[in-house]
Each structure stands twice: as structure tokens, then as C-alpha cells.
Design an enzyme around this catalytic site. Structure first.
Site, mmCIF file in Angstrom:
data_model
loop_
_atom_site.group_PDB
_atom_site.id
_atom_site.type_symbol
_atom_site.label_atom_id
_atom_site.label_comp_id
_atom_site.label_asym_id
_atom_site.label_seq_id
_atom_site.Cartn_x
_atom_site.Cartn_y
_atom_site.Cartn_z
ATOM 1 N N LEU A 173 0.856 -1.180 0.000
ATOM 2 C CA LEU A 173 0.000 0.000 0.000
ATOM 3 C C LEU A 173 0.892 1.230 0.000
ATOM 4 O O LEU A 173 1.930 1.248 0.673
ATOM 5 C CB LEU A 173 -0.893 0.017 1.245
ATOM 6 C CG LEU A 173 -2.009 -1.032 1.317
ATOM 7 C CD1 LEU A 173 -2.534 -1.130 2.742
ATOM 8 C CD2 LEU A 173 -3.138 -0.692 0.363
ATOM 9 N N ASP A 174 0.502 2.260 -0.749
ATOM 10 C CA ASP A 174 1.315 3.468 -0.727
ATOM 11 C C ASP A 174 1.086 4.229 0.576
ATOM 12 O O ASP A 174 0.252 3.854 1.406
ATOM 13 C CB ASP A 174 1.059 4.340 -1.961
ATOM 14 C CG ASP A 174 -0.385 4.810 -2.074
ATOM 15 O OD1 ASP A 174 -1.067 4.889 -1.035
ATOM 16 O OD2 ASP A 174 -0.836 5.098 -3.194
ATOM 17 N N LYS A 175 1.831 5.290 0.755
ATOM 18 C CA LYS A 175 1.855 5.983 2.045
ATOM 19 C C LYS A 175 0.492 6.536 2.437
ATOM 20 O O LYS A 175 0.113 6.518 3.618
ATOM 21 C CB LYS A 175 2.892 7.109 1.992
ATOM 22 C CG LYS A 175 3.113 7.807 3.322
ATOM 23 C CD LYS A 175 4.245 8.818 3.233
ATOM 24 C CE LYS A 175 4.492 9.494 4.577
ATOM 25 N NZ LYS A 175 5.619 10.462 4.512
#
Length: 333
Positions: free
Chosen positions: A99-101
Site C-alpha cells: 500500500l502506498d503511504k
């Protein structure tokens, strides 16, 4: 070190944690590893051996104070944790689909032979589910509400019926692409059996595909979607929200991307930050063990029928567990 050995042996498999927004996946993995190492090293503190040393002391003699040697038992500091250092210095922890930030939700980790099972999960091409929140009337350079604002539009003309019509078009187009990339003749018995089991999906890397998309909440300018997809990125989902706004003669930005399911791991099985400890992670690995085996076997059966050689999950687990236990025994000896 019996307790530490048993605890380390229990850290073999897959488990899921809940990744909060604003934190990278690498940071989450490092925090989990640090917490586990701290607990493992706190188990079975060794009892320090004693050694006899002759130390000089003074005693009262006939000629006053005299220097003599006295036998004294002292601990052997060579085995002290502060001298020897921690017994466990690293764990083999792998991460699943990242998952991205800015995103949050289910994040799968593998420890020990679980790292190999992560590869099997990747090759199985499981679908993932997200809840995506959007906001009509704005457009930004990165499709999120945190990006640079580039346009504002009206949205009073948008209705739920119009939105659901656009969603139906998106789902229909993706279903055609899904069948095309699956390389399956829909007129065959094989296709029927796979459809019954819900296994019609590509078994190789493809562009992002949406298997299901529906509206959960509609209260303009805000709306919420549920999207099931595979081979996606979170930025792709934000772009979908942007394109939905354009199709509705308006604009839209994504305000939240939250993964609710990754393959067979759901929010219910994801450990919150307060539960990232040795006991809870061991319990999570044990609870998901049978489910992991069952789902991988179903997927590998699909691969076998698609002409790809199946992988023996039991053999993988036994082999990796044997290697892990052998390495652990050598480390503790």
C-alpha cells in the site's frame, strides 16, 4: 533458550496487519520486526555461570594489616547479554502487495517460510477489495484531495442513477478484458467449472482489472465506492475516481483508499497496532494456516487446469520449515 526456540519456531507463516495512513509499508514491516526481536530476546535470559577468582584483600594480622588472596565466586560476564549482544538480530519478514503511504488497510506479511508463501500468493493472482471515497467538484494534479488544485466544477446535476450507470459501464468493459486475459473458451465445461468456483481470472501479469465496482454511499459532493480488482495500484484507483468525475461532466478527487481484503485476508484478521506482539502474531499465523493452505490449493488447481504445473504447498511448507528449524538450531547452538 527453550522458550525462545519454541517462540521462534512459531513464527512461520502469513499474517495480516492494519496499515494506518501516512506510514510507508517498509516502516510498518520494520516496526513489526523490531517488536518481535525485542520480545524474542527478552525470553529465557541466561543464568550467568560462576567462576572462582582469587582477589586481593586486607586482613588484620600480627604485624597490622596484611595483604592476602581470598577465593570469591564471580559471574562470567562473557555470557551477559550486554556483552554478548542480542541472540536474535534479524527475522526473515517479507511483505505482500504493498500500500502506498496515503492508503490504509489490510497489509499481509510473511515470516519464516511465509516469505515463500507470499510468492505463491502473488502467482495465484488473488483479487483485492477496497473502499474508495471521492469528492465531486474538484480536480488536482495527483487525483487526491492532497494534491495541487487545478480546477473546480459544479456537481448539482449528478445523481446516484447517473453514477451507477457509469459504474456499470466500467464493470462491463473490465469483465470483457478479464475474460480476454484469462485465455478461456467460455463455451467449454472448464469455463463453467471455473465460473462456479469463482476462479475465472488471469494467471499472469496483466493491466489493472476491476472485477466489481458499486456505490456504497452517495451524498453529494461525497460518495463512496467498493472496488474489487487485481493487478491494481492505489494511484490507479484514484485515477478511476477522477475519470468517473469526467464522465459525469464534472470533476472528482479521491479522499481515501482503504483496502478491506487482500486475497483471503480481511479486516477482521488484520492486527491493529496495539496487537503487534509475539503472542498475537503467533495466534494469527496459526488461525490463518488452514485457510492459506486451502486457498492456495484451489488456486494451484486452477493453474493446473490452465496448463501450468501445480506447486505442492505441503512440500513447500515442510521444506521451508525444515530449513528454518535447521538454521534456528545452528544459531542457538
Amino acid at each position: 533458550m527453550a522458550a525462545a526456540r519454541a517462540a521462534r519456531a512459531g513464527l512461520n507463516g502469513l499474517f495480516a496487519v492494519y496499515k494506518p495512513p501516512g506510514v510507508t509499508c517498509f516502516r510498518v514491516r520494520d516496526v513489526v520486526e523490531t517488536l518481535l526481536l525485542g520480545e524474542l530476546n527478552s525470553l529465557d535470559q541466561p543464568v550467568l555461570k560462576k567462576q572462582v577468582r582469587f582477589l586481593p584483600t586486607t586482613v588484620e594480622g600480627s604485624a597490622g594489616k596484611e595483604l592476602t588472596l581470598t577465593a570469591t565466586q564471580l559471574p562470567v560476564l562473557a555470557d551477559h547479554p550486554l556483552v554478548r549482544g542480542p541472540k536474535f538480530t534479524n527475522l526473515k519478514i517479507g511483505s505482500g502487495h504493498r500500500l502506498d503511504k496515503m492508503s490504509s488497510g489490510v497489509f499481509v506479511l510473511g515470516v519464516g517460510y511465509g516469505s515463500k508463501l507470499l510468492t505463491d500468493m502473488y502467482n495465484a493472482h488473488f483479487t483485492r477489495a477496497y473502499t474508495v471515497r471521492g469528492l465531486f467538484g474538484k480536480a488536482t494534479d495527483d487525483f487526491s484531495d492532497m494534491g495541487k488544485l487545478i480546477e473546480k466544477t459544479t456537481f448539482d446535476h449528478i445523481t446516484r442513477e447517473k453514477l451507477e450507470c457509469i459504474l456499470a459501464v466500467i464493470q462491463g468493459a473490465n469483465h470483457k478484458a478479464l475474460v480476454m486475459h484469462s485465455n478461456i473458451d467460455l463455451k467449454t465445461q472448464e469455463a463453467y467449472e471455473l465460473a462456479v468456483e469463482g476462479l475465472i481470472r488471469p494467471m499472469e501479469k496483466t493491466p489493472p482489472l476491476i472485477t466489481s465496482i458499486r456505490c456504497l454511499q452517495f451524498s453529494p459532493p461525497e460518495f463512496q465506492l467498493e472496488i474489487q480488482c487485481l493487478h491494481e495500484t492505489q494511484q490507479y484507483l484514484r485515477k478511476i475516481v477522477h475519470e468517473i468525475g469526467l464522465e459525469l461532466k464534472s470533476t472528482a478527487v479521491c479522499t481515501q483508499v482503504r483496502r478491506t481484503r487482500d486475497g483471503f485476508f480481511t479486516l477482521d484478521s488484520a492486527l491493529l497496532r496495539t496487537h503487534w506482539d509475539l503472542q498475537n502474531i503467533q495466534n494469527s499465523i496459526q488461525d490463518s494456516k488452514d485457510k492459506v493452505k486451502e486457498e492456495l490449493l484451489r488456486s494451484l488447481g486452477h493453474q493446473s487446469r490452465s496448463g501450468k504445473g501445480p506447486i505442492d504447498v505441503d512440500q513447500v511448507i515442510e521444506s521451508e520449515l525444515h530449513n528454518t528449524e535447521g538454521k534456528l538450531a545452528s544459531d542457538l547452538s
